[in-house]
Scaffold this motif. Structure first.
Motif, PDB file in Angstrom:
ATOM      1  N   PRO A  63       0.829  -1.204   0.000  1.00  0.00           N
ATOM      2  CA  PRO A  63       0.000   0.000   0.000  1.00  0.00           C
ATOM      3  C   PRO A  63       0.864   1.255   0.000  1.00  0.00           C
ATOM      4  O   PRO A  63       1.997   1.247   0.484  1.00  0.00           O
ATOM      5  CB  PRO A  63      -0.802  -0.125   1.310  1.00  0.00           C
ATOM      6  N   ALA A  64       0.342   2.327  -0.551  1.00  0.00           N
ATOM      7  CA  ALA A  64       1.120   3.554  -0.724  1.00  0.00           C
ATOM      8  C   ALA A  64       0.865   4.530   0.430  1.00  0.00           C
ATOM      9  O   ALA A  64      -0.272   4.736   0.858  1.00  0.00           O
ATOM     10  CB  ALA A  64       0.755   4.230  -2.040  1.00  0.00           C
ATOM     11  N   LEU A  65       1.961   5.121   0.914  1.00  0.00           N
ATOM     12  CA  LEU A  65       1.903   6.210   1.887  1.00  0.00           C
ATOM     13  C   LEU A  65       2.527   7.437   1.231  1.00  0.00           C
ATOM     14  O   LEU A  65       3.694   7.406   0.826  1.00  0.00           O
ATOM     15  CB  LEU A  65       2.666   5.842   3.160  1.00  0.00           C
ATOM     16  N   ILE A  66       1.748   8.500   1.111  1.00  0.00           N
ATOM     17  CA  ILE A  66       2.194   9.731   0.471  1.00  0.00           C
ATOM     18  C   ILE A  66       2.573  10.750   1.533  1.00  0.00           C
ATOM     19  O   ILE A  66       1.808  10.991   2.471  1.00  0.00           O
ATOM     20  CB  ILE A  66       1.085  10.327  -0.416  1.00  0.00           C
ATOM     21  N   THR A  67       3.752  11.348   1.411  1.00  0.00           N
ATOM     22  CA  THR A  67       4.114  12.457   2.285  1.00  0.00           C
ATOM     23  C   THR A  67       4.294  13.712   1.440  1.00  0.00           C
ATOM     24  O   THR A  67       4.764  13.641   0.307  1.00  0.00           O
ATOM     25  CB  THR A  67       5.412  12.193   3.069  1.00  0.00           C
ATOM     26  N   TYR A  68       3.892  14.837   2.028  1.00  0.00           N
ATOM     27  CA  TYR A  68       4.018  16.114   1.308  1.00  0.00           C
ATOM     28  C   TYR A  68       4.175  17.223   2.341  1.00  0.00           C
ATOM     29  O   TYR A  68       3.249  17.505   3.101  1.00  0.00           O
ATOM     30  CB  TYR A  68       2.776  16.372   0.457  1.00  0.00           C
ATOM     31  N   PRO A  69       5.346  17.854   2.421  1.00  0.00           N
ATOM     32  CA  PRO A  69       5.549  18.928   3.401  1.00  0.00           C
ATOM     33  C   PRO A  69       4.899  20.220   2.932  1.00  0.00           C
ATOM     34  O   PRO A  69       4.978  20.576   1.756  1.00  0.00           O
ATOM     35  CB  PRO A  69       7.080  19.068   3.444  1.00  0.00           C
ATOM     36  N   ASP A  70       4.230  20.923   3.829  1.00  0.00           N
ATOM     37  CA  ASP A  70       3.557  22.170   3.436  1.00  0.00           C
ATOM     38  C   ASP A  70       4.036  23.364   4.262  1.00  0.00           C
ATOM     39  O   ASP A  70       3.292  24.291   4.523  1.00  0.00           O
ATOM     40  CB  ASP A  70       2.039  22.036   3.551  1.00  0.00           C
ATOM     41  N   VAL A  71       5.317  23.316   4.663  1.00  0.00           N
ATOM     42  CA  VAL A  71       5.874  24.422   5.449  1.00  0.00           C
ATOM     43  C   VAL A  71       7.048  25.090   4.736  1.00  0.00           C
ATOM     44  O   VAL A  71       7.794  25.846   5.332  1.00  0.00           O
ATOM     45  CB  VAL A  71       6.322  23.947   6.860  1.00  0.00           C
ATOM     46  N   GLY A  72       7.226  24.794   3.448  1.00  0.00           N
ATOM     47  CA  GLY A  72       8.315  25.422   2.698  1.00  0.00           C
ATOM     48  C   GLY A  72       9.641  24.712   2.825  1.00  0.00           C
ATOM     49  O   GLY A  72      10.689  25.296   2.536  1.00  0.00           O
ATOM     50  N   LEU A  73       9.633  23.439   3.252  1.00  0.00           N
ATOM     51  CA  LEU A  73      10.852  22.644   3.359  1.00  0.00           C
ATOM     52  C   LEU A  73      10.709  21.403   2.486  1.00  0.00           C
ATOM     53  O   LEU A  73       9.600  21.041   2.076  1.00  0.00           O
ATOM     54  CB  LEU A  73      11.104  22.227   4.812  1.00  0.00           C
ATOM     55  N   ASN A  74      11.836  20.704   2.228  1.00  0.00           N
ATOM     56  CA  ASN A  74      11.734  19.459   1.482  1.00  0.00           C
ATOM     57  C   ASN A  74      11.422  18.309   2.438  1.00  0.00           C
ATOM     58  O   ASN A  74      11.408  18.465   3.657  1.00  0.00           O
ATOM     59  CB  ASN A  74      13.010  19.199   0.678  1.00  0.00           C
ATOM     60  N   TYR A  75      11.174  17.134   1.863  1.00  0.00           N
ATOM     61  CA  TYR A  75      10.725  16.002   2.686  1.00  0.00           C
ATOM     62  C   TYR A  75      11.780  15.563   3.685  1.00  0.00           C
ATOM     63  O   TYR A  75      11.461  15.122   4.797  1.00  0.00           O
ATOM     64  CB  TYR A  75      10.307  14.830   1.790  1.00  0.00           C
ATOM     65  N   MET A  76      13.081  15.691   3.333  1.00  0.00           N
ATOM     66  CA  MET A  76      14.122  15.266   4.260  1.00  0.00           C
ATOM     67  C   MET A  76      14.127  16.131   5.514  1.00  0.00           C
ATOM     68  O   MET A  76      14.378  15.645   6.616  1.00  0.00           O
ATOM     69  CB  MET A  76      15.481  15.320   3.568  1.00  0.00           C
ATOM     70  N   SER A  77      13.833  17.421   5.351  1.00  0.00           N
ATOM     71  CA  SER A  77      13.812  18.320   6.493  1.00  0.00           C
ATOM     72  C   SER A  77      12.601  18.102   7.373  1.00  0.00           C
ATOM     73  O   SER A  77      12.611  18.464   8.552  1.00  0.00           O
ATOM     74  CB  SER A  77      13.819  19.781   6.013  1.00  0.00           C
ATOM     75  N   CYS A  78      11.528  17.517   6.814  1.00  0.00           N
ATOM     76  CA  CYS A  78      10.271  17.380   7.554  1.00  0.00           C
ATOM     77  C   CYS A  78      10.031  15.978   8.105  1.00  0.00           C
ATOM     78  O   CYS A  78       9.356  15.843   9.133  1.00  0.00           O
ATOM     79  CB  CYS A  78       9.096  17.762   6.651  1.00  0.00           C
ATOM     80  N   PHE A  79      10.548  14.943   7.444  1.00  0.00           N
ATOM     81  CA  PHE A  79      10.176  13.570   7.824  1.00  0.00           C
ATOM     82  C   PHE A  79      11.365  12.680   8.173  1.00  0.00           C
ATOM     83  O   PHE A  79      11.173  11.536   8.577  1.00  0.00           O
ATOM     84  CB  PHE A  79       9.387  12.916   6.684  1.00  0.00           C
ATOM     85  N   GLN A  80      12.583  13.194   8.041  1.00  0.00           N
ATOM     86  CA  GLN A  80      13.745  12.365   8.309  1.00  0.00           C
ATOM     87  C   GLN A  80      13.772  11.882   9.749  1.00  0.00           C
ATOM     88  O   GLN A  80      14.072  10.717  10.024  1.00  0.00           O
ATOM     89  CB  GLN A  80      15.023  13.149   7.996  1.00  0.00           C
TER      90      GLN A  80
END
Length: 340
Positions: A44-61
């Motif tokens: 199954p797919a899990l989608i992440t999308y940061p909405d604070v002006g940062l890339n995914y590494m900065s938000c979910f690492q």
């Protein structure tokens, strides 16, 4: 999300040696975005999308580097990290003649990504997806926005955007951005030293193009009220918010508009907006109970990985109410060590 013809093109794959995934360049109706894919695409797919002006590494690492989170999320899902346009490391400035996307355009970009990978219903992390709610099986939101900006917020953001455009991510502008992300405790003051987390984020912000961040924040500043759409949302929703987040009231407002049988709010004490980075361990137990409703467990609890579409019928919806999950609309202490 409809027909994707003409909305996406052939991807460019780049091996992510250090993290074990691949990056794809996906052309959407509103510009190109990069998508980093981790794991078995049969899951199954899990989608992440940061909405604070940062890339995914900065938000979910921080979250995905927790061993417990990896055993829960990477074991059960194929992860699709979407980077907002121009937020990739080393991204070139977006030409000034390219229109600034609206929040609906940003939602369309997510839709085009799903079509590109031939994904049906997905789980979302950090994505307040209401425009295409029929393709969302569940939401795990982090400090979400749902109301239109107040006049004071709109004016403050306009001033910040002007400084960001002309002076880039330096000095006062950088400090204002960090206030959006982290609590005062980790940002440092006379009592507490600046944390390594904030220092790392500063380095990443220094590398980013101010005009690219400016464009994305401009889209967010022109957002419209999602209240009516929230009332039509029927998927299960788990909301995390730091008690010191600038978006704390939005998270509370959201819970009043969602069906209490399908929604739970976790307010994390001494934390800013980026709960995934500042206190990721506070997310583990609520996420685990939430995903149990879909028959998904940590690696040690199952002998094989899930291969079938997500089905939320395994546990009664009442068990995912805030009361059943042991959560109330009050801050919870998260500094206590958790033993698994």
């Amino acid at each position: 999300m409809g027909d994707s013809s003409g909305s996406a093109s052939v991807s460019v794959d780049i091996e992510r040696i250090s993290f074990g995934g691949k990056e794809h360049l996906v052309r959407t109706k509103c510009g190109s975005v990069t998508v980093a894919v981790y794991g078995d695409e049969d899951k199954p797919a899990l989608i992440t999308y940061p909405d604070v002006g940062l890339n995914y590494m900065s938000c979910f690492q921080g979250l995905f580097f927790c061993p417990e989170a990896a055993s829960l999320l990477l074991h059960n899902f194929c992860i699709y990290h979407i980077n907002p346009q121009g937020h990739e490391l080393g991204a070139a400035p977006i030409p000034s003649d390219v229109p600034v996307p609206s929040v609906d355009d940003l939602a369309d970009q997510v839709a085009d990504v799903l079509d590109f990978f031939s994904l049906g219903s997905v789980m979302c992390l950090g994505v307040t997806e209401t425009k295409y709610r029929e393709r969302v099986i569940g939401l795990m939101l982090v400090s979400p926005l749902c109301k239109a900006p107040s006049w004071s917020e709109w004016l403050y953001n306009k001033i910040l955007l002007n400084f960001l455009y002309y002076y880039g991510t330096r000095g006062l502008v950088k400090e204002c951005l960090l206030q959006r992300y982290f609590s005062k405790k980790v940002r440092g003051d006379a009592q507490y030293p600046e944390s390594e987390l904030v220092q790392a984020c500063k380095s990443l912000v220094d590398e980013k193009r101010g005009e690219n961040i400016c464009r994305f924040l401009q889209s967010i500043n022109e957002r419209h009220d999602l209240t009516d759409s929230l009332m039509k949302l029927r998927c299960r929703t788990l909301i995390f918010v730091g008690e010191n987040s600038e978006f704390h009231e939005d998270a509370r407002h959201m819970t009043t508009k969602l069906d209490c049988k399908y929604c739970a709010l976790v307010e994390v004490q001494d934390c800013g907006s980026l709960v995934t980075e500042e206190q990721p361990y506070a997310m583990l137990m609520p996420m685990e109970y939430f995903l149990m409703g879909y028959g998904l467990y940590r690696a040690y609890q199952l002998s094989s990985s899930p291969r079938s579409p997500l089905s939320p019928c395994c546990i009664s919806p009442e068990l995912l109410s805030p009361e059943s999950m042991g959560m109330k609309l009050k801050p919870i202490k998260t500094r206590v060590p958790i033993n698994f």
